[in-house]
Design a protein around this motif. Structure first.
Motif: not given
Length: 470
Positions: A321-341
């Motif tokens: 459902n993400a309107r732009h996949t790259g934007r969504c994934l980059a935002a989710l990566r920011e939520l993760l701790a270093p080495g997060g999954l």
């Protein structure tokens, strides 16, 4: 491009060697990249991936996996008969009639937001030799229409196909009800939510996302990866998990079961308060589980979530459902701790049955200005392939793990449900979004809104006019 930013205004930003500006509402988004990472991680199967595949297989023991492709084809055949019957009711194709796509849409009185579904019908029927399309004129003709008895027989035979796939009887009723109401649903004269959640119940949706063989396999494999992350992490604090778009909790229960008595801080999130109420009823007694609103289209930090605050982000059947996949994934990566999954469950094969049912939930909102602005733009499709997901994860700053089930597995192509995971990649050369925002603030007119800024490892180019790219 919208707003006061222009190409020259984006040059010389700190640490930025490449950028892409994505129009948005209410704010644009700027994706920024610096130098390439020093090295990519190894995507070879590790012990957690091997165990996840084994756990997925164990979840479908007793299921005749060899029968699944034929069962999916029966669903697809029924869907094509339904499409042909609905198109025939327009009378455009009778007595040798030839019609353009626009004439079909007008005759169906299809809501503009659902026009893409009708276009997909026409292309699907043509590809299956059930309709002829003249490439020179764009007119469609020679529609092969099943008689009423053949269509009724196919609808009755849905029971057997759904049983082979592991669907409960509620899903058969859902497919039939959607087929019966399809003309009305296309006109937005009725809502598919009313069919999927009859009387506010979630049993039908839970049957789709939890009970079918492909869903059971994917949910158990994903849960195994999350449990593996718990084993990797220090035991001095709870495992921090954010499940995005958790919906009816079709994956949640399997994950919580796999975690057992592992201390967990589990954020069950969705964009709809309806599902949060459902979560309280279903999982309210589980220690450490908290419901919260979260919209994958919006900036997580602007919604009150902290950068680096999660060990795992889980997203089952929502990121398409993400309107732009790259934007969504980059935002989710920011939520993760270093080495997060990041663990994602997605359909990577499109099946015709969805064109007469679930796809109606995926059309843009009536008041939405745009739809997909990534590689799917203008393609009348929702789902990415497994290979496209892997490339998107890599570009966003993840080391992709092997896609599960692997190619060649009986479930890899039969239903298309895959588990796609990636680990946050360390990269010192990635631009700092805060520094970029500060630099932009000095270049924009007073009062002009700052765009969202997300750092990525590289920009994926698309041949579309939607996003301005360097």
């Amino acid at each position: 491009m919208t707003g006061p930013l222009t190409g020259p205004g984006l040059d010389g930003l700190p640490g930025v060697t490449d950028w892409q500006l994505l129009p948005g509402d209410p704010r644009d988004t700027l994706l920024v990249a610096g130098g390439p990472p020093a090295a990519r991680g190894d995507a070879a199967p590790g012990p957690d991936a091997v165990r996840a595949e084994a756990d997925g297989d164990a979840a479908v023991l007793g299921t005749d996996l060899a029968a699944l492709p034929a069962a999916m084809r029966r669903l697809d055949e029924t869907a094509m008969l339904t499409m042909a019957r609905v198109l025939d009711r327009t009378r455009l194709f009778r007595d040798g009639g030839r019609a353009t796509t626009e004439e079909v849409l007008a005759a169906l009185a299809a809501a503009p937001r659902h026009a893409w579904i009708v276009r997909r019908w026409l292309r699907t029927l043509a590809a299956e030799n059930r309709l002829t399309t003249d490439p020179a004129t764009g007119r469609h003709h020679a529609l092969r229409v099943p008689d009423r008895r053949d269509h009724a027989r196919a609808l009755r035979e849905l029971d057997g196909a759904c049983r082979d796939l592991g669907y409960p009887p509620a899903m058969t009723r859902f497919f039939r009800a959607a087929a019966e109401r399809l003309p009305l649903l296309l006109r937005d004269g009725a809502s598919l939510q009313e069919v999927l959640f009859p009387d506010g119940g979630t049993d039908t949706a839970r049957g789709n996302y939890r009970d079918s063989a492909p869903s059971r396999w994917a949910n158990h494999a994903a849960a195994s990866l999350v449990a593996g992350e718990a084993r990797r992490r220090a035991a001095d604090r709870p495992l921090r998990v954010l499940e995005a778009g958790a919906g009816v909790g079709g994956t949640t229960g399997t994950v919580l079961e796999a975690l057992g008595d592992t201390p967990v801080d589990y954020l069950f999130t969705d964009v709809s308060p309806f599902f949060l109420r459902t979560a309280r009823d279903a999982f309210g007694g589980h220690p450490g589980l908290r419901p919260a609103l979260f919209d994958i289209q919006a900036d997580p930090l602007a919604q009150g979530f902290e950068a680096g605050s999660q060990d795992v982000v889980l997203a089952a059947n929502v990121l398409h459902n993400a309107r732009h996949t790259g934007r969504c994934l980059a935002a989710l990566r920011e939520l993760l701790a270093p080495g997060g999954l990041l663990v994602v469950i997605e359909s990577c094969e499109e099946h015709y049955q969805a064109l007469t049912s679930m796809y109606l939930l995926m059309s843009p909102a009536a008041d939405e200005r745009g739809w997909f602005t990534d590689l799917r733009q203008g393609q009348d499709r929702v789902f990415l392939t497994a290979g496209e997901w892997t490339r998107q994860l890599d570009a966003a700053g993840f080391d992709p793990l092997p896609v599960l089930p692997p190619d060649g597995h009986p479930l890899a192509g039969a239903a298309g449900q895959r588990v796609i995971a990636g680990r946050v990649r360390p990269h010192d050369g990635r631009p700092d979004p805060a520094r970029v925002r500060a630099a932009l603030a000095g270049r924009l007119p007073a009062g002009a809104p700052l765009p969202r800024v997300h750092a990525v490892d590289h920009i994926i180019r698309t041949d579309t006019p939607t996003g301005a790219t360097r």
